[in-house]
Each structure stands twice: as C-alpha cells, then as structure tokens.
Design a protein around this motif. Structure first.
Motif, PDB file in Angstrom:
ATOM      1  N   MET A 268       0.831  -1.197   0.000  1.00 24.42           N
ATOM      2  CA  MET A 268       0.000   0.000   0.000  1.00 24.42           C
ATOM      3  C   MET A 268       0.873   1.257   0.000  1.00 24.42           C
ATOM      4  N   VAL A 269       1.935   1.228   0.797  1.00 20.23           N
ATOM      5  CA  VAL A 269       2.849   2.381   0.840  1.00 20.23           C
ATOM      6  C   VAL A 269       3.488   2.583  -0.525  1.00 20.23           C
ATOM      7  N   LEU A 270       3.934   1.494  -1.168  1.00 21.06           N
ATOM      8  CA  LEU A 270       4.557   1.607  -2.487  1.00 21.06           C
ATOM      9  C   LEU A 270       3.569   2.150  -3.516  1.00 21.06           C
ATOM     10  N   ILE A 271       2.320   1.687  -3.444  1.00 24.30           N
ATOM     11  CA  ILE A 271       1.306   2.164  -4.389  1.00 24.30           C
ATOM     12  C   ILE A 271       1.060   3.674  -4.176  1.00 24.30           C
ATOM     13  N   VAL A 272       0.922   4.091  -2.907  1.00 24.91           N
ATOM     14  CA  VAL A 272       0.692   5.506  -2.603  1.00 24.91           C
ATOM     15  C   VAL A 272       1.863   6.348  -3.063  1.00 24.91           C
ATOM     16  N   VAL A 273       3.089   5.879  -2.808  1.00 20.96           N
ATOM     17  CA  VAL A 273       4.298   6.617  -3.225  1.00 20.96           C
ATOM     18  C   VAL A 273       4.344   6.748  -4.744  1.00 20.96           C
ATOM     19  N   LYS A 274       4.001   5.653  -5.448  1.00 25.92           N
ATOM     20  CA  LYS A 274       4.037   5.675  -6.909  1.00 25.92           C
ATOM     21  C   LYS A 274       2.975   6.616  -7.446  1.00 25.92           C
ATOM     22  N   LEU A 275       1.770   6.626  -6.820  1.00 30.71           N
ATOM     23  CA  LEU A 275       0.720   7.526  -7.258  1.00 30.71           C
ATOM     24  C   LEU A 275       1.090   8.982  -6.982  1.00 30.71           C
TER      25      LEU A 275
END
Length: 108
Positions: free
Chosen positions: A98-105
């Motif tokens: 989830m953190v990686l997805i948020v960072v990528k977004l």
C-alpha cells in the motif's frame, strides 16, 4: 444355725448382684453387636457403593478423552504463534504494498 442360713443368703445375694451385672452388660452388648440383618443390609449398601463407584470411574474414563493434556496445550500454543507470525508478516506485506502504491501515485 443362724450362720448356716445366713451364708446361703449371702451367696444368693452375691449371685444376684453378679447376675444383675451380667444382664446389664448383656443389654449393652446386644445394642452394640450387629445382627444378621445388619450384616445383610451392610453388604447390600457396600454393593450399591461399589456399583456407584464403578459408574463414576467409567464416567471419569470417558471424560478423560475430552481433557487437554500439557502436550495438547503446547501444540495449540505453537499453532497459534505460527498463525500470528504469518498474519503479521502478511499484514506487513500488505502495508508495504500500500505504501509503495501511494508513493508511486504521488510521484506521478
């Protein structure tokens, strides 16, 4: 002559006292000694107690199947700990994703 009649009277009196004491002791013994009926009743009571004890023992043996031993509890504790560790690792992986997805977004 008087001594001749006095002596049997004294002997009869002594015998009477002894007989009275024996009768009194016999009365006490009669109250304390068990009769055949008492013994039969006691035997039947003992047999009922033995039957009840055998039933309780059989019930206890059946109940032992449902009791947990120390080994059972130890195995359960191990399984719970493994489940908790696996769950924590899974939650940590989801959190990282989830953190990686948020960072990528956010970086887009």
């Amino acid at each position: 002559m008087e001594t001749e009649t006095t002596q049997p009277n004294e002997e009869l009196s002594a015998l009477n006292r002894r007989l009275t004491a024996v009768e009194r002791d016999l009365g006490v013994l009669t109250k304390t000694v068990a009769t055949k009926e008492d013994v039969v009743e006691l035997k039947s009571h003992i047999s009922r107690v033995e039957i009840t004890l055998a039933g309780a023992q059989a019930t206890l043996l059946n109940m032992e199947k449902h009791f947990a031993t120390k080994a059972d509890l130890s195995a359960l504790e191990t399984r719970i700990m493994k489940w908790m560790i696996t769950t924590l690792v899974g939650v940590a992986a989801l959190n990282s994703s989830m953190v990686l997805i948020v960072v990528k977004l956010v970086h887009v």
